[in-house]
Design a protein around this motif. Sequence first.
Motif, PDB file in Angstrom:
ATOM      1  N   ILE A   9      54.672  39.388  44.398  1.00 49.77           N
ATOM      2  CA  ILE A   9      54.315  40.483  43.749  1.00 49.77           C
ATOM      3  C   ILE A   9      55.437  40.383  42.656  1.00 49.77           C
ATOM      4  CG2 ILE A   9      53.857  42.808  43.605  1.00 49.77           C
ATOM      5  CD1 ILE A   9      51.731  41.520  45.129  1.00 49.77           C
ATOM      6  N   ALA A  23      49.921  47.808  44.737  1.00 52.16           N
ATOM      7  CA  ALA A  23      50.408  46.380  45.204  1.00 52.16           C
ATOM      8  C   ALA A  23      50.011  46.389  46.779  1.00 52.16           C
ATOM      9  CB  ALA A  23      51.953  45.931  45.132  1.00 52.16           C
ATOM     10  N   TYR A 276      45.946  41.160  39.737  1.00 52.02           N
ATOM     11  CA  TYR A 276      45.279  41.398  41.034  1.00 52.02           C
ATOM     12  C   TYR A 276      43.739  41.124  40.759  1.00 52.02           C
ATOM     13  CZ  TYR A 276      48.985  44.403  41.939  1.00 52.02           C
ATOM     14  OH  TYR A 276      50.261  45.077  42.128  1.00 52.02           O
TER      15      TYR A 276
END
Length: 373
Positions: A9, A23, A276
Amino acid sequence: MKKAIVVKIGGSLLKDPTSYLRAAEFIAEVVEKGYNPIVVVSAAKGVTDEIIKAFEEGIERFKRVIEYYSDLAHSLGGEKLVREIYVLARRPLKILEKGVLDEAMRDLLLAFGEKASKIIFVNALQTLIKNVAGVSSEDFIITNCSHGNAHIDFESTRPRIQWLIKNAVENNFIPVIEGFTGMDEKGHITTLGRGGSDYTATAIAALGGVEEVWLITEVKGVYTADPSMGVNPRIVKTMSYNEGDEAARHGVKRFNEKTFHPLKAYPGPVVRVGSYESLGTTITREINREDMKPKIIHSNYSISDSYIAIIGEIVERGALLKKIIELLESENIEIKGVEMHVNRPSILVYISKDNIPKSIKIIHKELIDRGAL
């Protein structure tokens, strides 16, 4: 038994409580798809730069970073999590109070950014998944003693990573590890250089025998050029390790320059780069012949030299170079030099800094938009 996967991430995604929760939701979605992720977490956006400023400005600047993380911690985990941040900050604060920083001390301060971010992310993820464990990079990532730009010792690190992944999969838990940092043979914290979390992630995947590593950022993949140069870039769909390594060498997407080293040294995983919503770029050891073409037009500025790098594994490099020279000369752009290497997938064209934007537009339009060779 779930399939292991490494997910990094990026710090650009970690800004505030909402972004940490997003996240965490993404990792929960990965788990729902049947994966057992090993999560690599970066420092929150802008934190590393703030810590570097503290090297010169002193303890009060560093306290801003502590306050920023403590505010995040309070929003996501209350006073208990805030206390964890302040406990983590004790050693860096003592170092700053002394006022003299060597390279090892600077690395210890820099590591605070990733470590605090990991603590906060673990808490956010535990609100969605029970079996989550924060693990320390010093226990698993062993490096040389080159502070500020350390190299991972693959042979020393490999058995530790294999043990971690084996235990995570067999016991069905999600390990979360900070990127960018490790430990040398003397027991000192080291850092891997800017963008080092990508390097951490690819090393874990390659050394642990994991089949995929996802590098998650705020954009949908690697672009053919920087949009600030006045072009309409496309997402590069496929790249080879060699192309990725060359892109990192020239600072594309701020990849750490060592990101692809573990992938080339060991049977490497598939690397997917994106957001994402979309993992737009896939990077593998080899690519098909039809994918061998110019893919990235990137500029690099320096005081002494400025150049454009045309990156891609190209079958007819001579024809490509001839085309580039003709394009630039037709616009009266002076070429100061050209650089090609037999085993590297790029052509570098040295021109004046003032001609960089115009040249990128011309080359991108012809080689990427039109696909002409």
